[in-house]
Design an enzyme around this catalytic site. Structure first.
Site, PDB file in Angstrom:
ATOM      1  N   ASP A  64      -3.606   8.849  -0.124  1.00 49.79           N
ATOM      2  CA  ASP A  64      -3.968   7.974  -1.243  1.00 49.79           C
ATOM      3  C   ASP A  64      -2.859   8.012  -2.280  1.00 49.79           C
ATOM      4  OD1 ASP A  64      -5.537   6.423  -3.152  1.00 49.79           O
ATOM      5  OD2 ASP A  64      -7.279   7.029  -1.992  1.00 49.79           O
ATOM      6  N   HIS A 109      -2.990   1.850  -2.084  1.00 51.22           N
ATOM      7  CA  HIS A 109      -3.298   3.291  -2.226  1.00 51.22           C
ATOM      8  C   HIS A 109      -2.203   4.132  -1.574  1.00 51.22           C
ATOM      9  CE1 HIS A 109      -7.389   3.289  -3.969  1.00 51.22           C
ATOM     10  NE2 HIS A 109      -7.580   2.166  -3.293  1.00 51.22           N
ATOM     11  N   GLU A 155      -8.578  -2.377  -1.976  1.00 50.45           N
ATOM     12  CA  GLU A 155      -7.959  -2.400  -3.307  1.00 50.45           C
ATOM     13  C   GLU A 155      -6.432  -2.444  -3.263  1.00 50.45           C
ATOM     14  OE1 GLU A 155     -11.230   0.086  -5.860  1.00 50.45           O
ATOM     15  OE2 GLU A 155      -9.794   1.284  -4.754  1.00 50.45           O
TER      16      GLU A 155
HETATM   17  C1  TNX Z   1     -13.361   2.829  -4.697  1.00 48.79           C
HETATM   18  S1  TNX Z   1     -14.459   2.784  -1.899  1.00 48.79           S
HETATM   19  C2  TNX Z   1     -12.418   3.326  -3.816  1.00 48.79           C
HETATM   20  C3  TNX Z   1     -11.900   4.690  -3.986  1.00 48.79           C
HETATM   21  C4  TNX Z   1     -12.461   5.351  -5.225  1.00 48.79           C
HETATM   22  C5  TNX Z   1     -13.926   5.038  -5.321  1.00 48.79           C
HETATM   23  C6  TNX Z   1     -14.637   5.725  -6.432  1.00 48.79           C
HETATM   24  C7  TNX Z   1     -12.989   2.435  -1.702  1.00 48.79           C
HETATM   25  C8  TNX Z   1     -12.698   1.844  -0.443  1.00 48.79           C
HETATM   26  N1  TNX Z   1     -12.069   2.656  -2.687  1.00 48.79           N
HETATM   27  O1  TNX Z   1     -10.497   4.680  -3.985  1.00 48.79           O
HETATM   28  O2  TNX Z   1     -12.245   6.716  -5.142  1.00 48.79           O
HETATM   29  O3  TNX Z   1     -14.089   3.643  -5.467  1.00 48.79           O
HETATM   30  O4  TNX Z   1     -16.036   5.548  -6.318  1.00 48.79           O
END
Ligand code: TNX
Length: 543
Positions: free
Chosen positions: A198, A271, A335
């Site tokens: 990450d 990430h 994301e």
């Molecule tokens: C979203 S769930 C993210 C994570 C964060 C999390 C915190 C997801 C695929 N990505 O990177 O840690 O929310 O709840």
């Protein structure tokens, strides 16, 4: 010590009240609840004269496991043998014909024998877990455990019964991971999703790219408090950690013995700034970058225009594939900000050359290309639901986290789905009103809320339902620094999740679950689990 203390309490209690059917029922407080359990007449007395007999070679490791567990739970040392004719004992065997569900098992306890029959090796494992839960807490007298006669016919509702752990935001030792795997096995969970890379750290050794461990595994400091706070404060202390390939193999082997498959996650295209801190040439701008020190998402992502990015990721995948024998490779996909791609001439050229209309389609190009590569290695790609945007690779499995919608859409179009909608499955959420709880990400996911979860949403048309493989709890660790806090956030919510994924949906009942959970918590005590006490649950019901 703790065990024997508890244990004598159970003994004293039972000597006072004597045995009755009610005690038996309380004793057989199995979580997740078996589909079909019938109490019989009589008891089986388990003592040191017992023998575990395994009928097939492949069951030897499970025989050893059962022997060791009985010894640590109740201090009785039974022997183990293959195809012994011993009259008194616990017989383990495989019989495919007991069910179409290959994880099914049958557990029979009579005056003379304890018999576990699995439709496969993992079925036998689940029979063992039910037996262990009957053994402790149990009726203990004169160095023997009194087991009630009964027959259980049982099989899981879902194939994918998982837990995820983020070891990037905070790092957890191999010993702790093994302990969590033990706890998963106890709850008949079969999939461990290991979030290994990450923005805030890269945690898996890749021999071809040593800077991933030298540079990407350490951040120079970490933000303190919640990231929505206006004045962000940092602790000034370097933080890092990674698993060597030897350690990864050790965990994967350990999990396999517990009939748990490990799914590694290597995040792309977003990430990824920890990797870019070591290899900035794989970004659009060329860097330089630091491993991220705050929570949230970095705008710097892998460049989708450069061939070097794909060469790098394919080389990483080559090593990952060799370490993880399971069928799935998780590529993240969530994301991914598109800011850099919009301004990058190489990304724009890639879009033009391939007739891609926007950056979402460029992300889809990225994932599709990786899917082909992963498939060429004989593995299946799974990713977070953003991989739907801009078009999904044909064979991809979708992990639906932003609610049910992504999963429903994917299942409709014939893709397999693992459901992890945040409001039910995010164990980084508060378990009760924030004022009474340690710092968490946000949200409110109480024990009862987890129990209400239905992996198959009623809106999903019947013919697509078989695409819902199951679900998992996600444990993101921005605000979880210690082993104790992981346990606090995970238990007892994971007990509820296990029942959602295993037990018969039409007969599941929260009050009954709570009764069994009260007994089950003694089992967690024995394992030293720092669960959130149940008496706090009332507050959690204020939703
Ligand atoms: C979203 S769930 C993210 C994570 C964060 C999390 C915190 C997801 C695929 N990505 O990177 O840690 O929310 O709840």
């Amino acid at each position: 010590m703790k065990l024997f203390h508890l244990y004598s309490k159970v003994f004293i209690l039972l000597s006072i009240v004597g045995f009755s059917m009610v005690d038996m029922k309380a004793q057989v407080s199995i979580i997740p609840e078996p589909n079909d359990l019938e109490l019989g007449n009589g008891n089986y007395l388990l003592d040191a004269s017992d023998m575990i007999v395994f009928q097939e070679d492949q069951l030897k490791s499970l025989g050893d496991y059962l022997r060791d567990k009985i010894s640590s739970l109740v201090g009785i040392n039974v022997k183990i043998a293959q195809k012994n004719t011993s009259e008194k004992g616990i017989v383990l065997s495989i019989d495919q014909s007991i069910s179409d569900n290959e994880e099914a098992y049958k557990l029979e306890i009579s005056d003379e024998l304890v018999k576990i029959t699995g439709a496969s090796k993992s079925g036998v494992m689940y029979g063992i877990q039910s037996l262990l839960q009957i053994i402790f807490p149990a009726n203990y007298q004169d160095n023997a455990v009194v087991l009630p006669a009964l027959t259980i016919n049982d099989a899981p509702a879902f194939k994918w019964r998982g837990m995820h752990l983020d070891v990037c935001r905070h790092f957890f030792s191999v010993a702790f991971i093994k302990h969590m795997l033990d706890m998963m096995a106890m709850h008949k969970l079969n999939t461990f999703h290991w979030h290994l890379t990450d923005d805030q750290g890269w945690r898996i050794e890749i021999k071809k790219y040593p800077k991933l461990t030298e540079i990407s595994s350490v951040r120079k400091e970490t933000m303190v408090g919640h990231y929505v706070e206006e004045n962000q404060v940092f602790d000034g202390t370097p933080y890092g950690g990674y698993y060597t390939q030897e350690q990864i193999k050790e965990v994967v082997d350990y999990a396999a013995k517990l009939c748990i498959t490990v799914v590694p996650e290597i995040e792309m295209p977003g990430h990824a700034v920890a990797a870019l801190a070591a290899y900035p040439e794989l970004s659009c701008t060329g860097g330089p970058f630091d491993v991220y020190t705050k929570w949230g998402v970095s705008k710097d992502v892998f460049c989708a225009g450069k061939e070097e990015t794909f060469t790098f990721l394919q080389n990483v995948i080559d090593e990952v594939v060799d370490l993880f024998p399971g069928p799935y490779i998780h590529v993240g996909g969530d994301e991914c900000p598109k800011d850099r791609w919009k301004e990058c001439p190489l990304c724009q050229k890639r879009m033009k050359d391939n007739g891609l209309k926007d950056e979402l389609e460029l992300q889809s190009y990225f994932i599709k290309r990786m899917e082909k590569y992963i498939a060429s290695k004989g593995k299946k790609l799974i990713g977070w639901d953003e991989i739907l945007e801009g078009g999904l690779p044909e064979e991809a499995t979708v992990m639906s986290w932003r609610g049910y919608e992504g999963g429903v859409e994917a299942a409709h179009s014939g893709h397999d789905v693992v459901m992890t909608p945040g409001e039910y499955c995010y164990f980084d959420h508060y378990q009760s009103t924030p004022d009474d709880e340690p710092l968490a990400f946000g949200g409110l996911t109480t024990l009862s809320k987890v129990y209400e979860f239905k992996p198959i949403p009623p809106s999903l048309e019947k013919k697509s339902r078989n695409h819902i493989l199951g679900a998992q709890a996600n444990v993101w660790t921005e605000y979880i620094k210690t082993d104790d806090k992981v346990e606090y956030m995970v238990f007892p919510r994971l007990c509820a999740m296990a029942e959602v994924l295993w037990s018969n949906d039409s007969t599941r009942n929260y009050d009954d679950f709570l009764k069994r959970l009260n007994v089950h918590l003694q089992r967690l005590d024995v394992e030293g689990v720092n669960y959130r006490p149940l008496e706090k649950e009332g507050e959690g019901n204020k939703e």
